[in-house]
Design a protein around this motif. Structure first.
Motif, PDB file in Angstrom:
ATOM      1  N   ARG A 475     113.680  13.397 132.074  1.00  0.00           N
ATOM      2  CA  ARG A 475     112.530  12.511 131.532  1.00  0.00           C
ATOM      3  C   ARG A 475     112.277  13.148 130.071  1.00  0.00           C
ATOM      4  O   ARG A 475     112.235  12.318 129.127  1.00  0.00           O
ATOM      5  CB  ARG A 475     111.310  12.531 132.300  1.00  0.00           C
ATOM      6  CG  ARG A 475     110.100  11.981 131.705  1.00  0.00           C
ATOM      7  CD  ARG A 475     110.284  10.524 131.468  1.00  0.00           C
ATOM      8  NE  ARG A 475     108.813  10.015 130.912  1.00  0.00           N
ATOM      9  CZ  ARG A 475     108.457  10.087 129.743  1.00  0.00           C
ATOM     10  NH1 ARG A 475     109.305  10.839 128.910  1.00  0.00           N
ATOM     11  NH2 ARG A 475     107.380   9.776 129.328  1.00  0.00           N
ATOM     12  N   VAL A 476     111.982  14.432 130.132  1.00  0.00           N
ATOM     13  CA  VAL A 476     111.793  14.861 128.490  1.00  0.00           C
ATOM     14  C   VAL A 476     112.795  15.417 127.828  1.00  0.00           C
ATOM     15  O   VAL A 476     112.657  15.484 126.398  1.00  0.00           O
ATOM     16  CB  VAL A 476     110.753  16.098 128.725  1.00  0.00           C
ATOM     17  CG1 VAL A 476     109.462  15.618 129.559  1.00  0.00           C
ATOM     18  CG2 VAL A 476     111.371  17.277 129.318  1.00  0.00           C
ATOM     19  N   THR A 477     114.189  15.517 128.060  1.00  0.00           N
ATOM     20  CA  THR A 477     115.328  15.949 127.224  1.00  0.00           C
ATOM     21  C   THR A 477     116.306  14.826 127.088  1.00  0.00           C
ATOM     22  O   THR A 477     116.258  14.037 128.018  1.00  0.00           O
ATOM     23  CB  THR A 477     115.908  17.209 128.137  1.00  0.00           C
ATOM     24  OG1 THR A 477     116.744  16.851 129.260  1.00  0.00           O
ATOM     25  CG2 THR A 477     115.026  18.574 128.310  1.00  0.00           C
ATOM     26  N   ASP A 478     116.979  14.882 126.149  1.00  0.00           N
ATOM     27  CA  ASP A 478     118.041  13.952 125.779  1.00  0.00           C
ATOM     28  C   ASP A 478     119.392  14.580 125.949  1.00  0.00           C
ATOM     29  O   ASP A 478     120.395  13.681 125.976  1.00  0.00           O
ATOM     30  CB  ASP A 478     117.956  13.544 124.269  1.00  0.00           C
ATOM     31  CG  ASP A 478     116.739  13.010 124.013  1.00  0.00           C
ATOM     32  OD1 ASP A 478     115.926  12.390 124.761  1.00  0.00           O
ATOM     33  OD2 ASP A 478     116.185  13.295 122.873  1.00  0.00           O
ATOM     34  N   GLN A 479     119.695  15.854 126.329  1.00  0.00           N
ATOM     35  CA  GLN A 479     121.030  16.064 126.738  1.00  0.00           C
ATOM     36  C   GLN A 479     120.522  17.316 127.801  1.00  0.00           C
ATOM     37  O   GLN A 479     119.557  17.929 127.491  1.00  0.00           O
ATOM     38  CB  GLN A 479     121.850  16.733 125.502  1.00  0.00           C
ATOM     39  CG  GLN A 479     121.021  17.604 124.727  1.00  0.00           C
ATOM     40  CD  GLN A 479     122.062  17.816 123.531  1.00  0.00           C
ATOM     41  OE1 GLN A 479     123.079  17.600 123.201  1.00  0.00           O
ATOM     42  NE2 GLN A 479     121.335  18.734 122.427  1.00  0.00           N
ATOM     43  N   GLN A 480     121.640  17.729 128.580  1.00  0.00           N
ATOM     44  CA  GLN A 480     121.554  18.746 129.283  1.00  0.00           C
ATOM     45  C   GLN A 480     122.996  19.828 129.277  1.00  0.00           C
ATOM     46  O   GLN A 480     124.018  19.294 129.001  1.00  0.00           O
ATOM     47  CB  GLN A 480     121.524  18.247 130.735  1.00  0.00           C
ATOM     48  CG  GLN A 480     120.340  17.599 131.132  1.00  0.00           C
ATOM     49  CD  GLN A 480     120.175  16.131 130.830  1.00  0.00           C
ATOM     50  OE1 GLN A 480     121.366  15.510 130.925  1.00  0.00           O
ATOM     51  NE2 GLN A 480     119.105  15.826 130.277  1.00  0.00           N
ATOM     52  N   TYR A 481     122.532  21.062 129.237  1.00  0.00           N
ATOM     53  CA  TYR A 481     123.685  21.946 129.339  1.00  0.00           C
ATOM     54  C   TYR A 481     123.789  22.600 130.672  1.00  0.00           C
ATOM     55  O   TYR A 481     122.574  23.011 131.194  1.00  0.00           O
ATOM     56  CB  TYR A 481     123.498  22.821 128.214  1.00  0.00           C
ATOM     57  CG  TYR A 481     124.097  22.493 126.850  1.00  0.00           C
ATOM     58  CD1 TYR A 481     125.360  22.758 126.564  1.00  0.00           C
ATOM     59  CD2 TYR A 481     123.227  21.679 126.021  1.00  0.00           C
ATOM     60  CE1 TYR A 481     125.800  22.280 125.149  1.00  0.00           C
ATOM     61  CE2 TYR A 481     123.580  21.118 124.803  1.00  0.00           C
ATOM     62  CZ  TYR A 481     124.869  21.162 124.468  1.00  0.00           C
ATOM     63  OH  TYR A 481     125.559  20.829 123.178  1.00  0.00           O
ATOM     64  N   ALA A 482     124.802  23.341 131.122  1.00  0.00           N
ATOM     65  CA  ALA A 482     124.676  24.168 132.364  1.00  0.00           C
ATOM     66  C   ALA A 482     125.297  25.582 131.933  1.00  0.00           C
ATOM     67  O   ALA A 482     126.220  25.947 131.070  1.00  0.00           O
ATOM     68  CB  ALA A 482     125.449  23.675 133.478  1.00  0.00           C
ATOM     69  N   ILE A 483     124.849  26.668 132.472  1.00  0.00           N
ATOM     70  CA  ILE A 483     125.518  27.964 132.373  1.00  0.00           C
ATOM     71  C   ILE A 483     126.328  28.194 133.781  1.00  0.00           C
ATOM     72  O   ILE A 483     125.910  28.061 134.835  1.00  0.00           O
ATOM     73  CB  ILE A 483     124.388  29.194 132.464  1.00  0.00           C
ATOM     74  CG1 ILE A 483     123.731  29.028 131.248  1.00  0.00           C
ATOM     75  CG2 ILE A 483     124.994  30.429 132.211  1.00  0.00           C
ATOM     76  CD1 ILE A 483     122.511  30.166 130.892  1.00  0.00           C
ATOM     77  N   LEU A 484     127.649  28.134 133.394  1.00  0.00           N
ATOM     78  CA  LEU A 484     128.672  28.347 134.600  1.00  0.00           C
ATOM     79  C   LEU A 484     129.785  29.289 134.397  1.00  0.00           C
ATOM     80  O   LEU A 484     130.398  29.432 132.984  1.00  0.00           O
ATOM     81  CB  LEU A 484     129.221  26.780 134.775  1.00  0.00           C
ATOM     82  CG  LEU A 484     128.645  25.464 135.102  1.00  0.00           C
ATOM     83  CD1 LEU A 484     129.492  24.342 135.042  1.00  0.00           C
ATOM     84  CD2 LEU A 484     128.203  25.883 136.538  1.00  0.00           C
ATOM     85  N   ASP A 485     129.669  30.209 135.201  1.00  0.00           N
ATOM     86  CA  ASP A 485     130.535  31.539 134.974  1.00  0.00           C
ATOM     87  C   ASP A 485     130.216  32.155 133.512  1.00  0.00           C
ATOM     88  O   ASP A 485     131.224  32.686 132.918  1.00  0.00           O
ATOM     89  CB  ASP A 485     131.975  31.267 135.074  1.00  0.00           C
ATOM     90  CG  ASP A 485     132.453  30.651 136.276  1.00  0.00           C
ATOM     91  OD1 ASP A 485     131.963  31.149 137.303  1.00  0.00           O
ATOM     92  OD2 ASP A 485     133.248  29.781 136.654  1.00  0.00           O
TER      93      ASP A 485
END
Length: 597
Positions: A475-485
């Protein structure tokens, strides 16, 4: 459908407050009911009465003969000296519980990362909560009562729990009642919603989205009632119809009615105006992480992090516990230096963090709220362009759900949710231009979450959010990132893509083991496989080139004439087009790599 249990003329009161007055309701087979309402209005008390663990002051609760009831409340009653295994399966022989598909599913879904023989007294509060939930779900119940079951669960565990409950409490079996502030969870599993307010319980058909629509219709018919809640609910509905990801099961309300209700509701955020203001406040540079890494001894937490944070960017960060989210945030704030690479910060950057702790309020614990806000500036500007408005701290507190009477309350006597909202106000009014929210939704009910989101919609800085609350994050962000490995990966597909990547990540060790350490082959072979690999490599190069173009465009944006709003708008539109092209290519690359295996 068969009736399972019900309450008749329920009455509950405290010395200074009547909580429920002559409330009657029932639970039938196949019901999956979400209970919502403001903190303090009686959600947990209602659950306790229906579950038989709290006696009403009037009326009665009846349960059909032979119906079994399981309860997860917010109390921790686990024995410190017991092991995880014994708490979950008791004295059952291993072949017995290991042969039970439900028990295996529960253990894998909630406890897969914990040692089976670990002592409960050595676990964290969140781990103990998972053990309590696993213990309950391993049992055989006709009706299940869950009070805040998603607390301390990450996005993956919450998704697993929703799927488990939907499968287990199908339309023809048992009943489920859940109190939670997790709106994605409510929308995913519930067939009905009960709103607790003003000493009564009002039923609505469907999950959270359907409830919001019906509440807007109810409030429109009584337009003078709770004008603020009506406006927030309409904005929430606009998000659900325009911005929220499509649900697998469509909510049961009329789409034409929803469109009519939100016809005059503007977009959730004026992105162009807010980004223009952010560029003006921040200048050319925000924070750039350039090939940054963090290593503790022999343990690498983060590696090869390349992240150029732009003015006005709104980013959500996902990752399992221990993946390095806090380490990443510490690099951004400057409280931690990288062991490799570097972090570059703009001269005008002012970072503030809303943490899970309430450190900001410790010095004010004996002061009433009005004393805390008396030391602040007279007014603060919120929003951008024609929608900009000057608000006093008192008006902002009102937007966050504080009443006039609560201004005289000492900070130490506030509820957890009230302290959290006051903490957010103090952080925002310190005028940072980069705001980090670390699990900000704890202790907040759905109405207060909507109020917080509404306030953030008019905040013009750069926003970074870490949260297990999927709805809030989207709802409040326009993009998402993930920390993977240890690496930071952009997620054009949002939370759904993150869950797919995590599922692949979890499956890789078992696939390798099954093939003697060699990863399982894809269905492609020979020329087809080579062609797919070639296309994946070409797509990856195109993504890198697009990202370089985006980075250059964002850098030049800060040097643009800030008075040239038309030119700024065109540049931002060009950046948005490039980002959309990059996201589409990343989805293609993701599908190709899945095909290759």
């Amino acid at each position: 459908m068969a009736h399972l249990l019900g309450g008749e003329a329920l009455h509950l009161e405290y010395p200074t407050k009547v909580v429920f007055d002559s409330v009657s309701l029932g639970v039938n087979e196949g019901d999956r009911i979400g209970i919502v309402g403001r903190n303090g209005d009686g959600k947990s008390s209602l659950l306790g009465m229906l579950a038989g663990i709290r006696e009403p002051d009037g009326g009665r609760v009846t349960v059909r003969g032979g119906v079994t009831v399981g309860v997860l409340d917010q109390q921790d009653t686990l024995d410190d000296d017991e092991t995880i295994g014994h708490a979950v399966v008791g004295d059952r022989a291993e072949h017995e519980w290991a042969g039970d598909a439900r028990t295996r599913d529960v253990i894998a879904g909630l406890l897969g990362d914990l040692p089976w023989d670990a002592r409960l007294g050595d676990l964290s509060g969140g781990q103990r909560r998972r053990v309590a939930l696993a213990t309950l779900l391993s049992g055989d119940w006709d009706v299940l009562f869950l009070d805040e079951p998603t607390n301390h669960l990450d996005v993956e565990a919450i998704t697993w729990l929703a799927m488990h409950l939907k499968k287990r409490w199908a339309p023809s079996a048992g009943g489920l009642l859940v109190v939670t502030h997790d709106r994605w969870f409510l929308d995913e599993i519930c067939t009905a919603t009960w709103e607790v307010h003003d000493r009564l319980v009002e039923p609505f058909e469907g999950g959270y989205a359907a409830y919001i629509l019906q509440r807007v219709e109810r409030d429109r018919q009584a337009a003078t009632i709770e004008q603020r809640r009506q406006n927030l609910a309409r904005k929430e509905l606009a998000w659900l119809r325009r911005g929220a990801p499509a649900r697998t099961a469509k909510p049961k309300f009329r789409i034409d009615a929803a469109n009519e209700l939100i016809a005059d509701v503007p977009e959730i955020r004026d992105k162009v105006a807010l980004q223009s203001l952010a560029v003006a406040r921040l200048g050319k540079d925000v924070v750039d992480l350039l090939d940054a890494g963090v290593t503790y001894g022999d343990h690498t937490v983060l590696k090869d992090i390349e992240w150029r944070i732009a003015p006005g960017e709104r980013t959500g960060i996902l990752g399992v516990n221990g993946a390095g989210k806090s380490t990443l945030l510490n690099l951004v704030t400057g409280s931690l230096e990288p062991t490799s690479g570097r972090v570059k910060r703009g001269k005008t950057v002012k970072v503030a963090t809303l943490t899970q702790r309430l450190d900001e309020l410790e010095q004010h614990m004996d002061d009433p709220v009005r004393v805390v806000i008396a030391s602040l500036r007279t007014t603060y500007a919120f929003g951008a362009g024609s929608k900009s408005q000057e608000l006093t701290p008192g008006q902002l507190l009102e937007r966050l759900g504080f009443s006039s009477a609560q201004l005289s309350t000492p900070v130490k006597d506030l509820s957890g949710g009230q302290k959290r909202r006051l903490q957010l106000l103090l952080v925002i009014l310190d005028q940072p231009n980069v705001l980090i929210l670390d699990e900000p939704t704890n202790d907040l009910d759905t109405d207060m979450l909507a109020a917080m989101e509404d306030l953030l919609d008019s905040w013009s800085g750069t926003l970074i959010v870490v949260s297990h609350d999927r709805y809030f994050l989207e709802r409040v962000t326009d993009q998402q990132y993930a920390i993977l490995d240890g690496r930071l990966r952009h997620l054009p597909g949002g939370v759904d893509e993150y869950l797919r990547l995590r599922a692949i990540q979890d499956a890789e060790p078992s696939r390798s083991a099954a093939s003697g350490g060699v990863p399982a082959a894809s269905g492609l072979q020979g020329a087809e496989l080579r062609a797919a690999q070639k296309e994946a490599s070409a797509t990856e190069r195109r993504i890198e080139k697009l990202q370089q173009q985006i980075d250059r465009a964002k850098a030049s944006l800060a040097e643009h004439d800030q008075a040239d709003y038309v030119g700024l708008g065109k540049e931002m539109q060009r950046i948005s087009t490039l980002e959309a092209e990059r996201d589409e290519l990343e989805m293609q690359w993701f599908e190709l790599t899945e095909t290759i295996g």
